[in-house]
Design a protein around this motif. Sequence first.
Motif, short mmCIF file in Angstrom:
data_model
loop_
_atom_site.label_atom_id
_atom_site.label_comp_id
_atom_site.label_asym_id
_atom_site.label_seq_id
_atom_site.Cartn_x
_atom_site.Cartn_y
_atom_site.Cartn_z
N VAL A 30 5.53 3.76 1.31
CA VAL A 30 5.08 2.51 0.70
C VAL A 30 5.46 1.40 1.68
O VAL A 30 6.61 1.32 2.12
CB VAL A 30 5.73 2.28 -0.68
N GLU A 65 -0.34 8.37 1.68
CA GLU A 65 -0.01 9.78 1.48
C GLU A 65 -0.73 10.56 2.57
O GLU A 65 -1.93 10.41 2.74
CB GLU A 65 -0.47 10.26 0.11
N GLU A 94 4.91 10.56 2.05
CA GLU A 94 4.58 9.37 1.25
C GLU A 94 5.35 8.18 1.80
O GLU A 94 6.55 8.27 2.05
CB GLU A 94 4.94 9.60 -0.22
N SER A 139 -3.71 3.90 -0.75
CA SER A 139 -4.02 3.32 -2.06
C SER A 139 -3.17 2.08 -2.29
O SER A 139 -2.15 1.88 -1.64
CB SER A 139 -3.79 4.35 -3.18
N SER A 140 -3.60 1.25 -3.24
CA SER A 140 -2.85 0.03 -3.56
C SER A 140 -1.64 0.37 -4.42
O SER A 140 -1.68 1.26 -5.26
CB SER A 140 -3.75 -0.93 -4.33
N MET A 141 -0.58 -0.37 -4.19
CA MET A 141 0.65 -0.19 -4.94
C MET A 141 0.91 -1.48 -5.71
O MET A 141 1.04 -2.54 -5.10
CB MET A 141 1.80 0.10 -3.96
N GLU A 142 0.96 -1.38 -7.01
CA GLU A 142 1.13 -2.59 -7.83
C GLU A 142 2.53 -3.15 -7.81
O GLU A 142 2.72 -4.34 -7.71
CB GLU A 142 0.74 -2.28 -9.28
N GLN A 143 3.53 -2.28 -7.90
CA GLN A 143 4.90 -2.77 -8.04
C GLN A 143 5.87 -1.78 -7.43
O GLN A 143 5.63 -0.57 -7.44
CB GLN A 143 5.23 -2.95 -9.53
N ALA A 144 6.95 -2.28 -6.91
CA ALA A 144 8.06 -1.46 -6.43
C ALA A 144 9.35 -2.14 -6.86
O ALA A 144 9.45 -3.37 -6.84
CB ALA A 144 8.01 -1.34 -4.91
N LYS A 154 0.85 -1.19 0.00
CA LYS A 154 0.00 0.00 0.00
C LYS A 154 0.88 1.24 0.00
O LYS A 154 2.03 1.21 0.45
CB LYS A 154 -0.89 0.05 1.24
N LYS A 155 0.31 2.33 -0.49
CA LYS A 155 0.97 3.63 -0.43
C LYS A 155 0.11 4.53 0.45
O LYS A 155 -1.09 4.65 0.24
CB LYS A 155 1.11 4.24 -1.82
#
Length: 112
Positions: free
Chosen positions: A64, A5, A62, A94-99, A2-3
């Motif tokens: 993650v 902010e 921010e 919010s959802s985080m797809e990739q890091a 997740k991210k």
Amino acid sequence: MKKIEAIIKPFKLDEVKEALQEIGLQGITVTEVKGFGRQKGQTELYRGAEYVVDFLPKVKIEIVLGDDMVEKAVEAIMNSAKTGRIGDGKIFVSSMEQAVRIRTGETGQDAV
């Protein structure tokens, strides 16, 4: 992943940072921003003339992190940034797809 902010008052940044470190978060990104919400700015007096400052200085944080840490992080931010007055800010998750960690090429949770 997740991210998070968070938009907070600038003088609360150190308290929020310490609260996040206490729950084990290692990295955050901080940006100085300007904006307004329901408070719609404020009226200032300069050389006898009134003017409205529409955009108030804020700080955007921010982060993650893994899904398991989201509740703790949101609670830490909320408790440390709260003054009980208008303009305390907002927290968005919010959802985080990739890091991807650029140096090593690690992806996903390992990159965080």
